[in-house]
Design a protein around this motif. Sequence first.
Motif, short mmCIF file in Angstrom:
data_model
loop_
_atom_site.label_atom_id
_atom_site.label_comp_id
_atom_site.label_asym_id
_atom_site.label_seq_id
_atom_site.Cartn_x
_atom_site.Cartn_y
_atom_site.Cartn_z
N THR A 116 0.82 -1.20 0.00
CA THR A 116 0.00 0.00 0.00
C THR A 116 0.86 1.25 0.00
O THR A 116 1.99 1.25 0.51
N LEU A 117 0.30 2.28 -0.59
CA LEU A 117 0.90 3.62 -0.56
C LEU A 117 -0.13 4.52 0.09
O LEU A 117 -1.23 4.67 -0.44
N ILE A 118 0.22 5.05 1.28
CA ILE A 118 -0.73 5.94 1.94
C ILE A 118 -0.20 7.36 1.92
O ILE A 118 1.01 7.60 1.75
N GLY A 119 -1.11 8.30 2.07
CA GLY A 119 -0.72 9.70 2.06
C GLY A 119 -1.95 10.57 2.01
O GLY A 119 -3.01 10.13 1.59
N ALA A 120 -1.78 11.82 2.43
CA ALA A 120 -2.91 12.75 2.49
C ALA A 120 -3.36 13.11 1.07
O ALA A 120 -2.66 12.85 0.09
N VAL B 228 -3.49 2.19 -3.28
CA VAL B 228 -3.30 3.57 -2.84
C VAL B 228 -4.48 3.95 -1.97
O VAL B 228 -5.62 3.70 -2.35
N GLU B 229 -4.22 4.49 -0.80
CA GLU B 229 -5.33 4.78 0.13
C GLU B 229 -5.05 5.97 1.04
O GLU B 229 -3.92 6.19 1.46
N GLN B 230 -6.10 6.71 1.34
CA GLN B 230 -6.05 7.65 2.47
C GLN B 230 -6.48 6.94 3.75
O GLN B 230 -6.18 7.38 4.84
N ASN B 231 -7.23 5.85 3.58
CA ASN B 231 -7.71 5.07 4.72
C ASN B 231 -6.57 4.19 5.23
O ASN B 231 -6.49 2.99 4.97
N ALA B 232 -5.66 4.83 5.99
CA ALA B 232 -4.41 4.17 6.37
C ALA B 232 -4.64 2.96 7.27
O ALA B 232 -3.94 1.95 7.16
N ASN B 233 -5.62 3.05 8.12
CA ASN B 233 -5.87 1.99 9.08
C ASN B 233 -6.19 0.67 8.37
O ASN B 233 -5.50 -0.34 8.55
N HIS B 234 -7.21 0.69 7.51
CA HIS B 234 -7.58 -0.51 6.77
C HIS B 234 -6.44 -0.97 5.86
O HIS B 234 -6.14 -2.16 5.77
N MET C 279 3.64 8.56 1.56
CA MET C 279 4.05 9.64 0.66
C MET C 279 3.62 10.99 1.24
O MET C 279 2.49 11.15 1.68
N VAL C 280 4.57 11.93 1.24
CA VAL C 280 4.29 13.29 1.69
C VAL C 280 4.83 14.24 0.63
O VAL C 280 6.01 14.16 0.28
N ASN C 281 3.97 15.11 0.13
CA ASN C 281 4.39 16.11 -0.87
C ASN C 281 5.22 15.51 -2.01
O ASN C 281 6.27 16.05 -2.37
N GLY C 282 4.77 14.40 -2.54
CA GLY C 282 5.42 13.82 -3.71
C GLY C 282 6.67 13.01 -3.44
O GLY C 282 7.32 12.55 -4.37
N GLU C 283 7.01 12.85 -2.14
CA GLU C 283 8.19 12.06 -1.79
C GLU C 283 7.81 10.89 -0.89
O GLU C 283 6.88 11.01 -0.09
N ILE C 284 8.57 9.80 -0.98
CA ILE C 284 8.38 8.70 -0.05
C ILE C 284 9.05 9.08 1.27
O ILE C 284 10.26 9.28 1.33
N ARG C 285 8.24 9.16 2.31
CA ARG C 285 8.76 9.60 3.61
C ARG C 285 9.16 8.40 4.48
O ARG C 285 10.16 8.42 5.18
N GLU D 242 0.13 9.66 14.32
CA GLU D 242 -0.22 11.06 14.50
C GLU D 242 -0.89 11.63 13.24
O GLU D 242 -1.94 12.26 13.31
N ALA D 243 -0.29 11.36 12.08
CA ALA D 243 -0.75 12.03 10.85
C ALA D 243 -1.94 11.33 10.19
O ALA D 243 -2.76 11.98 9.57
N TYR D 244 -2.02 9.99 10.31
CA TYR D 244 -3.00 9.27 9.49
C TYR D 244 -3.99 8.43 10.29
O TYR D 244 -4.93 7.91 9.74
N LEU D 245 -3.73 8.25 11.58
CA LEU D 245 -4.61 7.37 12.35
C LEU D 245 -5.23 8.12 13.52
O LEU D 245 -5.65 7.52 14.50
N GLY D 246 -5.27 9.43 13.41
CA GLY D 246 -5.94 10.24 14.42
C GLY D 246 -5.23 10.22 15.77
O GLY D 246 -5.84 10.54 16.80
N GLY D 247 -3.94 9.84 15.77
CA GLY D 247 -3.15 9.91 16.99
C GLY D 247 -3.42 8.82 18.02
O GLY D 247 -2.88 8.85 19.11
N HIS D 248 -4.28 7.83 17.66
CA HIS D 248 -4.60 6.80 18.67
C HIS D 248 -3.66 5.62 18.59
O HIS D 248 -3.23 5.28 17.51
#
Length: 238
Positions: free
Chosen positions: A35-39, A193-199, A210-216, A232-238
């Motif tokens: 998977t590739l996750i990112g905002a 490719v997903e914004q739904n990082a948890n699933h 991916m952040v701003n076009g780069e693999i972080r 923090e960024a994709y799972l609501g900090g839990h």
Amino acid sequence: MTAPLLEVRGVDTYYGPVQALRQVSLHVDRGEIVTLIGANGAGKTTLLMTVFGSPRATVGEVYYRGEDITRVPTHQIATRGIAQVPEGRHIFPAMTVEENIVMGTIPIGQAHLDADRQAMFELFPRLKERRNQRAGTLSGGEQQMLAIARALMGRPELILLDEPSLGLAPLIVKRIFEVLKEVAQSGKTIFLVEQNANHALRLADRGYVMVNGEIRLEGSGAELLSNPEVREAYLGGH
Ligand SMILES: Nc1ncnc2c1ncn2[C@@H]1O[C@H](COP(=O)(O)OP(=O)(O)O)[C@@H](O)[C@H]1O
Ligand SMILES: [Mg+2]
């Protein structure tokens, strides 16, 4: 050592003067779910489209089955065993469910049509019930299933999916991810490719952030799920 099924190596992609991908490198091995996750706006869709050569990478290469496909025409890439399930599904709304499924044979011809259509109706009983209905009348979840079925009809080895859970209710999202697991178990390789990082990270063997076009970041699904930055960024900090 065998080559990865898909390898993206040092890719830059631009829209006119705007750089959307920066030195992106990643790979997908046979049999993996990656998977590739990112905002929103990170460049995920651009990466999938770059694999298909539209837009084309200006720097770097894309390899499939060890062959450089960076400059292969988009329509030829689909005949080499890669299928794409695009963002927003892009089914044909005025055609019936069954006609949409048949359209999926375009890359390979109709030699396996009867058996494969049957297999799709077994995997997606809802589509069988609605086979004569116009696809535009399906719910969002059913349209996503249809888009996946259509992609599978091309007998791809690799399936690229762009945010299949987008805009769907939680119960339907759960079902979509179960289906992807079944598809993977049937021997397909999946790049999701997903914004739904948890699933996505729960399903995947490995993932990239991916952040701003780069693999972080990269790691196993479990590693990324427990990574503080990801939480923090994709799972609501839990
Ligand atoms: N057709 C386009 N023309 C110009 N810029 C685009 C185009 N498509 C996407 N972009 C820009 O490229 C960046 C990455 O977009 P995209 O790949 O769609 O991100 P994601 O799929 O992660 O939401 C964003 O800044 C977006 O505005
Ligand atoms: Mg996108």
